[in-house]
Scaffold this active site. Structure first.
Site, PDB file in Angstrom:
ATOM      1  N   ARG A  56       0.947  -1.346  -0.024  1.00 56.81           N
ATOM      2  CA  ARG A  56       0.017  -0.130  -0.095  1.00 56.81           C
ATOM      3  C   ARG A  56       0.655   1.167   0.052  1.00 56.81           C
ATOM      4  O   ARG A  56       1.965   0.983   0.492  1.00 56.81           O
ATOM      5  CB  ARG A  56      -0.835  -0.010   1.178  1.00 56.81           C
ATOM      6  CG  ARG A  56      -2.069   1.493   1.282  1.00 56.81           C
ATOM      7  CD  ARG A  56      -2.618   1.565   2.459  1.00 56.81           C
ATOM      8  NE  ARG A  56      -3.811   2.573   2.364  1.00 56.81           N
ATOM      9  CZ  ARG A  56      -4.119   3.158   3.217  1.00 56.81           C
ATOM     10  NH1 ARG A  56      -3.815   2.629   4.657  1.00 56.81           N
ATOM     11  NH2 ARG A  56      -5.104   4.326   3.080  1.00 56.81           N
ATOM     12  N   HIS A  57       0.505   2.402  -0.502  1.00 58.00           N
ATOM     13  CA  HIS A  57       1.051   3.251  -1.025  1.00 58.00           C
ATOM     14  C   HIS A  57       1.346   4.376   0.619  1.00 58.00           C
ATOM     15  O   HIS A  57       0.616   3.922   1.550  1.00 58.00           O
ATOM     16  CB  HIS A  57       0.534   4.291  -1.680  1.00 58.00           C
ATOM     17  CG  HIS A  57      -0.883   4.934  -1.277  1.00 58.00           C
ATOM     18  ND1 HIS A  57      -1.046   5.809  -0.214  1.00 58.00           N
ATOM     19  CD2 HIS A  57      -2.294   4.417  -1.458  1.00 58.00           C
ATOM     20  CE1 HIS A  57      -2.429   5.966   0.035  1.00 58.00           C
ATOM     21  NE2 HIS A  57      -2.934   5.142  -0.677  1.00 58.00           N
ATOM     22  N   ARG A  72       0.327   8.627  -5.775  1.00 54.53           N
ATOM     23  CA  ARG A  72       0.789   8.323  -4.395  1.00 54.53           C
ATOM     24  C   ARG A  72       1.310   7.086  -4.179  1.00 54.53           C
ATOM     25  O   ARG A  72       2.210   6.580  -3.698  1.00 54.53           O
ATOM     26  CB  ARG A  72      -0.401   8.451  -3.281  1.00 54.53           C
ATOM     27  CG  ARG A  72      -1.769   7.803  -3.702  1.00 54.53           C
ATOM     28  CD  ARG A  72      -2.868   8.041  -2.965  1.00 54.53           C
ATOM     29  NE  ARG A  72      -4.021   7.217  -3.104  1.00 54.53           N
ATOM     30  CZ  ARG A  72      -5.179   7.631  -3.799  1.00 54.53           C
ATOM     31  NH1 ARG A  72      -4.848   8.816  -4.346  1.00 54.53           N
ATOM     32  NH2 ARG A  72      -6.139   7.046  -3.931  1.00 54.53           N
ATOM     33  N   GLU A 130      -7.356   2.612  -6.821  1.00 56.19           N
ATOM     34  CA  GLU A 130      -8.119   2.290  -5.663  1.00 56.19           C
ATOM     35  C   GLU A 130      -9.599   2.105  -6.199  1.00 56.19           C
ATOM     36  O   GLU A 130      -9.963   2.680  -7.335  1.00 56.19           O
ATOM     37  CB  GLU A 130      -7.886   3.731  -4.708  1.00 56.19           C
ATOM     38  CG  GLU A 130      -8.954   3.429  -3.387  1.00 56.19           C
ATOM     39  CD  GLU A 130      -8.826   2.206  -2.678  1.00 56.19           C
ATOM     40  OE1 GLU A 130      -9.018   1.191  -3.118  1.00 56.19           O
ATOM     41  OE2 GLU A 130      -8.229   2.417  -1.409  1.00 56.19           O
ATOM     42  N   HIS A 137      -3.482   0.516  -3.636  1.00 56.88           N
ATOM     43  CA  HIS A 137      -4.291   1.036  -2.398  1.00 56.88           C
ATOM     44  C   HIS A 137      -4.886   0.174  -1.545  1.00 56.88           C
ATOM     45  O   HIS A 137      -5.091  -0.942  -1.753  1.00 56.88           O
ATOM     46  CB  HIS A 137      -5.053   2.079  -3.284  1.00 56.88           C
ATOM     47  CG  HIS A 137      -4.773   2.722  -4.373  1.00 56.88           C
ATOM     48  ND1 HIS A 137      -4.093   4.124  -4.150  1.00 56.88           N
ATOM     49  CD2 HIS A 137      -4.197   2.507  -5.672  1.00 56.88           C
ATOM     50  CE1 HIS A 137      -3.586   4.682  -5.237  1.00 56.88           C
ATOM     51  NE2 HIS A 137      -3.674   3.639  -6.160  1.00 56.88           N
TER      52      HIS A 137
END
Length: 203
Positions: free
Chosen positions: A10-11, A63, A87, A155
């Site tokens: 995940r970012h 991101r 996402e 995400h």
């Protein structure tokens, strides 16, 4: 032909994460904390991956791409961008806080909070829709490798759904897994008996 393992990252944090605003597919970059998180995650994964074959595929939202780039720079590999790793689209909820959403859509928010597979933000996606497209991107990239590690940077919502999709878990028990924290990762292996989740929320 498959990768030996798949790492789902995940970012790092954004200002919208910090203020509890739904991001969805709005392109919000990492904040200073998130940049630091991405660098620390890159350093931790570098120690595991250096000297091995690695392919890095990322959501095209900044991101995620920024988080992926920190690792790619250390490993001297290219990043491949795939919009299927974006996402979950949150429609009209994007940019709003939870309190604002509860005020405007109390019943819809409660259904979402309970983990039901409902359409988010009236015009957004269902969790299952985002999960299936994210899982398809992961599978396609993984099958193109004959060994090594596939790293997918994406995400929280999309990755949690993709994990359920890959594991073939029925009935979408969304709340059975806590959300992936910023710059944390999960690890899966594709075995003779199917996909296995070997680690989750690692940092």
């Amino acid at each position: 032909m498959t990768a030996n393992r798949v790492i789902l990252v995940r970012h790092g944090r954004t200002t919208w994460n910090a203020t509890a605003r739904f991001q969805g597919q709005t392109d919000v970059p990492l904040d200073d904390v998130g940049l630091g998180q991405a660098q620390r995650t890159a350093e931790a994964l570098y120690d595991q991956l250096v000297g091995t074959e690695v392919r890095i595929v990322s959501s095209d939202l900044s991101r995620a791409a920024q988080t992926a780039r920190a690792l790619a720079t250390k490993l001297h590999v290219e990043i491949e961008l795939d919009p299927r790793l974006r996402e979950i689209s949150a429609g009209e909820w994007e940019g709003r806080t939870r309190d604002e959403i509860i005020m405007a859509w109390p019943e819809d928010f409660e259904s979402w909070r309970m983990g039901r597979d409902v359409r988010i933000g009236t015009t957004g996606e269902k969790r299952s829709e985002a999960a299936d497209r994210c899982a398809a991107a992961i599978l396609e990239a993984e099958k193109a490798m004959d060994h090594g590690t596939l790293v997918c940077v994406s995400h929280g919502g999309a990755l949690r759904g993709a994990i359920f999709s890959l594991l073939g878990t029925p009935d979408w028990p969304w709340n059975a897994l806590e959300g992936l924290r910023n710059a944390h990762w999960a690890e899966l292996q594709n075995t003779e008996r199917g996909w296995r989740l070997s680690r989750y929320n690692v940092s």
